[in-house]
Write an enzyme that holds these catalytic residues in place. Structure first.
Site, PDB file in Angstrom:
ATOM      1  N   GLU A 162      -6.138  -5.769   3.847  1.00  0.00           N
ATOM      2  CA  GLU A 162      -6.320  -6.464   3.130  1.00  0.00           C
ATOM      3  C   GLU A 162      -7.360  -6.796   1.853  1.00  0.00           C
ATOM      4  OE1 GLU A 162      -4.363 -10.576   4.401  1.00  0.00           O
ATOM      5  OE2 GLU A 162      -3.474  -9.566   6.421  1.00  0.00           O
TER       6      GLU A 162
ATOM      7  N   SER B 273      -5.962  -0.230  -2.571  1.00  0.00           N
ATOM      8  CA  SER B 273      -7.539  -0.739  -3.353  1.00  0.00           C
ATOM      9  C   SER B 273      -6.965  -1.256  -4.654  1.00  0.00           C
ATOM     10  CB  SER B 273      -9.228  -0.296  -3.191  1.00  0.00           C
ATOM     11  OG  SER B 273      -9.351  -0.171  -1.882  1.00  0.00           O
TER      12      SER B 273
ATOM     13  N   GLN C 135     -23.233  -3.539  24.152  1.00  0.00           N
ATOM     14  CA  GLN C 135     -24.252  -3.662  24.482  1.00  0.00           C
ATOM     15  C   GLN C 135     -24.226  -5.283  25.144  1.00  0.00           C
ATOM     16  OE1 GLN C 135     -25.530  -1.409  22.892  1.00  0.00           O
ATOM     17  NE2 GLN C 135     -27.678  -1.231  23.753  1.00  0.00           N
TER      18      GLN C 135
ATOM     19  N   THR D  28       0.549  -1.266   0.260  1.00  0.00           N
ATOM     20  CA  THR D  28      -0.151  -0.042   0.080  1.00  0.00           C
ATOM     21  C   THR D  28       0.740   1.277  -0.004  1.00  0.00           C
ATOM     22  OG1 THR D  28      -2.039  -1.062   1.679  1.00  0.00           O
ATOM     23  CG2 THR D  28      -1.775   1.255   1.594  1.00  0.00           C
TER      24      THR D  28
HETATM   25  C1  LIG Z   1      -3.811  -1.069  10.573  1.00  0.00           C
HETATM   26  C2  LIG Z   1      -3.543  -1.146   8.925  1.00  0.00           C
HETATM   27  C3  LIG Z   1      -2.581  -2.297   8.654  1.00  0.00           C
HETATM   28  C4  LIG Z   1      -2.789  -2.446   7.773  1.00  0.00           C
HETATM   29  N1  LIG Z   1      -1.012  -3.421   7.099  1.00  0.00           N
HETATM   30  C5  LIG Z   1      -0.915  -2.969   5.279  1.00  0.00           C
HETATM   31  C6  LIG Z   1       0.686  -3.974   5.392  1.00  0.00           C
HETATM   32  O1  LIG Z   1       0.788  -4.816   6.163  1.00  0.00           O
HETATM   33  N2  LIG Z   1       0.651  -3.632   4.329  1.00  0.00           N
HETATM   34  C7  LIG Z   1       0.585  -2.575   3.117  1.00  0.00           C
HETATM   35  O2  LIG Z   1       0.536  -3.821   2.170  1.00  0.00           O
HETATM   36  N3  LIG Z   1      -0.758  -2.661   3.602  1.00  0.00           N
HETATM   37  C8  LIG Z   1      -1.372  -2.431   5.062  1.00  0.00           C
HETATM   38  N4  LIG Z   1      -2.930  -1.851   4.709  1.00  0.00           N
HETATM   39  C9  LIG Z   1      -3.428  -1.186   4.362  1.00  0.00           C
HETATM   40  C10 LIG Z   1      -4.525  -2.127   3.741  1.00  0.00           C
HETATM   41  O3  LIG Z   1      -4.608  -2.701   2.606  1.00  0.00           O
HETATM   42  C11 LIG Z   1      -5.386  -1.063   3.064  1.00  0.00           C
HETATM   43  O4  LIG Z   1      -5.612   0.138   3.531  1.00  0.00           O
HETATM   44  C12 LIG Z   1      -7.012  -0.956   2.030  1.00  0.00           C
HETATM   45  O5  LIG Z   1      -6.343  -2.096   0.948  1.00  0.00           O
HETATM   46  C13 LIG Z   1      -7.809  -0.720   1.261  1.00  0.00           C
HETATM   47  O6  LIG Z   1      -6.602   0.944   0.741  1.00  0.00           O
HETATM   48  P1  LIG Z   1      -6.536   2.480   0.557  1.00  0.00           P
HETATM   49  O7  LIG Z   1      -6.245   2.526   1.887  1.00  0.00           O
HETATM   50  O8  LIG Z   1      -5.275   3.299   0.763  1.00  0.00           O
HETATM   51  O9  LIG Z   1      -8.184   2.679   0.508  1.00  0.00           O
HETATM   52  P2  LIG Z   1      -8.791   3.300  -0.768  1.00  0.00           P
HETATM   53  O10 LIG Z   1      -8.233   2.542  -2.305  1.00  0.00           O
HETATM   54  O11 LIG Z   1      -8.278   4.996  -1.549  1.00  0.00           O
HETATM   55  O12 LIG Z   1     -10.339   3.355  -0.813  1.00  0.00           O
HETATM   56  C14 LIG Z   1     -11.448   3.799   0.139  1.00  0.00           C
HETATM   57  C15 LIG Z   1     -12.812   3.724  -0.295  1.00  0.00           C
HETATM   58  O13 LIG Z   1     -13.061   3.408  -1.553  1.00  0.00           O
HETATM   59  C16 LIG Z   1     -13.652   2.921  -2.105  1.00  0.00           C
HETATM   60  N5  LIG Z   1     -13.135   1.889  -3.184  1.00  0.00           N
HETATM   61  C17 LIG Z   1     -12.021   1.696  -4.088  1.00  0.00           C
HETATM   62  N6  LIG Z   1     -11.500   1.102  -5.280  1.00  0.00           N
HETATM   63  C18 LIG Z   1     -13.127   1.163  -5.308  1.00  0.00           C
HETATM   64  C19 LIG Z   1     -13.676   0.448  -6.249  1.00  0.00           C
HETATM   65  N7  LIG Z   1     -13.222   0.551  -7.512  1.00  0.00           N
HETATM   66  N8  LIG Z   1     -15.218   0.346  -6.248  1.00  0.00           N
HETATM   67  C20 LIG Z   1     -16.021   0.608  -5.452  1.00  0.00           C
HETATM   68  N9  LIG Z   1     -14.708   1.034  -3.309  1.00  0.00           N
HETATM   69  C21 LIG Z   1     -13.582   0.963  -3.972  1.00  0.00           C
HETATM   70  C22 LIG Z   1     -12.665   0.954  -1.041  1.00  0.00           C
HETATM   71  O14 LIG Z   1     -14.134   0.271  -1.393  1.00  0.00           O
HETATM   72  C23 LIG Z   1     -12.518   2.190  -0.069  1.00  0.00           C
HETATM   73  O15 LIG Z   1     -13.994   2.135   0.839  1.00  0.00           O
HETATM   74  C24 LIG Z   1      -3.560  -1.949   6.600  1.00  0.00           C
HETATM   75  C25 LIG Z   1      -3.605  -0.770   6.682  1.00  0.00           C
HETATM   76  C26 LIG Z   1      -4.232  -0.434   8.360  1.00  0.00           C
HETATM   77  C27 LIG Z   1      -5.686   0.319   8.575  1.00  0.00           C
END
Ligand SMILES: Cc1cc2nc3c(=O)[nH]c(=O)nc-3n(C[C@H](O)[C@H](O)[C@H](O)COP(=O)(O)OP(=O)(O)OC[C@H]3O[C@@H](n4cnc5c(N)ncnc54)[C@H](O)[C@@H]3O)c2cc1C
Length: 382
Positions: A366, A132, A339, A126
């Site tokens: 994930e 995503s 709750q 990420t």
């Molecule tokens: C505590 C924590 C630990 C993590 N650990 C790791 C790790 O070890 N390694 C790593 O690589 N990542 C890690 N992540 C990252 C995590 O995998 C991402 O946060 C996740 O994949 C979502 O990406 P984003 O946060 O950029 O959200 P975005 O991709 O920006 O998405 C934002 C919103 O838009 C929606 N969205 C995006 N595209 C679409 C679509 N095509 N259709 C419909 N809805 C869509 C999403 O579902 C979401 O609701 C971690 C995250 C957290 C919070």
């Protein structure tokens, strides 16, 4: 179809259950408050071989299957999601690409330290610009002689800042494909490499004791020999790693669901209102029955996906279903568990308050719930 565990799997589950209840649970609240894992807990997990579960013995592993790793994750998450995700991210995400896609030399170099638990790996996919859309990698690796020079930032990365953190397996753009999208390659970057620095840990809603931070690469040089798998195969290999990881996240979510049942059964028997234990009110007992229903169903879903993985069958759809169902079940069960506890459910000394904060990220990490629905829809030809 038989989902009975083998005697070895059941025996191992019981050992981890005992460890979780007697060693992890009593420390969980303090670790959550301190926003730090107790190294003693990690040492004991290492001693039990948890970090080497799915890797062959010749690389220092336990030679068990993926389901056994997930059983351990479920039992740990029943009391503490931060401990469970540290194991999941270290083994299922950080070390797994080295086992699956690494050369013999790379496996021999890195797996024994990781499998022993003396070292821990992080998985860097990420980026601040998005998770995503995993293929839109902006971190660049430019070839210079027999080295990669890496520039860019990874966001939300688990496990890079612990005392035993040793390396990150990352995805970097090493060129442009004919369709204009980045050519993505996986590279192993050891911690301490000049030009590789760690950002500050995030202040998170939950998973307080789990380490999550940015990784910053600024002219960071590693040998080309650290390339994991074929150049250009990095996106496919990381997506495959995440497919497996979703089964483990579903197991983690199932553990959280079961932990809600454990805590609510105890509390509803002890807490009295109107002259009776609150368990005597059907409105309360039904909530707990529904929690058990969700835990049971979530477990069947991840067992099914894990069984297909072990049998060498396609499992991506089943993994997405298990991850989606179990994570949403965990959020619902944690809300209901608070709750059942009334005001005490909103107080951090009670595990269900922590479960409530820990559950939400399961619908995000994930692959978000929306992404899971996209994958399931695609499997239906939508
Ligand atoms: C505590 C924590 C630990 C993590 N650990 C790791 C790790 O070890 N390694 C790593 O690589 N990542 C890690 N992540 C990252 C995590 O995998 C991402 O946060 C996740 O994949 C979502 O990406 P984003 O946060 O950029 O959200 P975005 O991709 O920006 O998405 C934002 C919103 O838009 C929606 N969205 C995006 N595209 C679409 C679509 N095509 N259709 C419909 N809805 C869509 C999403 O579902 C979401 O609701 C971690 C995250 C957290 C919070």
């Amino acid at each position: 179809m038989d989902f009975t565990l083998t005697p070895e799997q059941e025996e191992f589950r019981k050992i981890v259950h005992e460890f979780a209840q007697t060693v992890v649970a009593p420390r969980a609240e303090a670790m959550d408050r301190a926003e730090e894992l107790d190294e003693e807990v990690l040492d004991q997990m290492a001693g039990m071989g948890l970090f080497g579960l799915p890797f062959p013995e010749e690389y220092g592993g336990m030679g068990a299957d993926y389901l056994t790793l997930c059983l351990a994750i479920e039992e740990l998450a029943r009391v503490d999601s931060s401990v469970a995700i540290t194991l999941e991210a270290g083994v299922g995400l950080g070390a797994m690409p080295i086992w699956r896609f690494g050369s013999e030399e790379q496996r021999r170099r890195w797996l024994p330290g990781l499998a022993s638990g003396e070292q821990l790996a992080a998985f860097g996919l990420t980026e601040p610009g998005g998770g995503s859309d995993a293929g839109a990698v902006r971190t660049r690796a430019r070839q210079d002689g027999d080295e990669w020079v890496i520039d860019g930032t990874k966001a939300f990365i688990t496990n890079a800042g612990l005392r035993r953190s040793a390396l990150a397996t990352i995805a970097a753009a090493t060129g442009t494909r004919p369709d204009g999208r980045p050519e993505v390659t996986n590279i192993v970057v050891p911690l301490g490499t000049p030009g590789f620095t760690l950002g500050r840990g995030y202040s998170k809603v939950g998973w307080h004791a789990s380490d999550t931070r940015e990784l910053v690469f600024d002219g960071c040089r590693v040998p080309l020999a650290n390339t994991l798998g074929e150049r250009g195969s990095g996106l496919a290999n990381f997506l495959r790693t995440l497919e497996e990881g979703r089964i483990a996240i579903a197991a983690l979510a199932t553990g959280l669901c079961q932990g809600c049942v454990d805590e609510c059964v105890k509390y509803a028997r002890e807490r009295h209102a109107f002259g009776r234990p609150i368990a005597a009110f059907q409105a309360v007992a039904f909530k707990i029955a529904d929690m058990e229903l969700r835990a049971h169903t979530a477990r069947l879903a991840w067992y099914h996906a894990a069984a297909k993985l072990t049998a060498g069958q396609p499992f991506a759809k089943e993994a997405a279903i298990a991850k989606l169902y179990a994570s949403e079940a965990a959020v619902t069960s944690a809300r209901e568990a608070v709750q059942v506890h009334g005001g005490y459910g909103y107080v951090n000394e009670f595990p269900v308050a922590r479960f409530y904060r820990d559950a939400k990220v399961l619908e995000i990490g994930e692959g978000t719930s929306e992404v899971m629905r996209i994958l399931i829809g695609r499997s239906l030809g939508l």
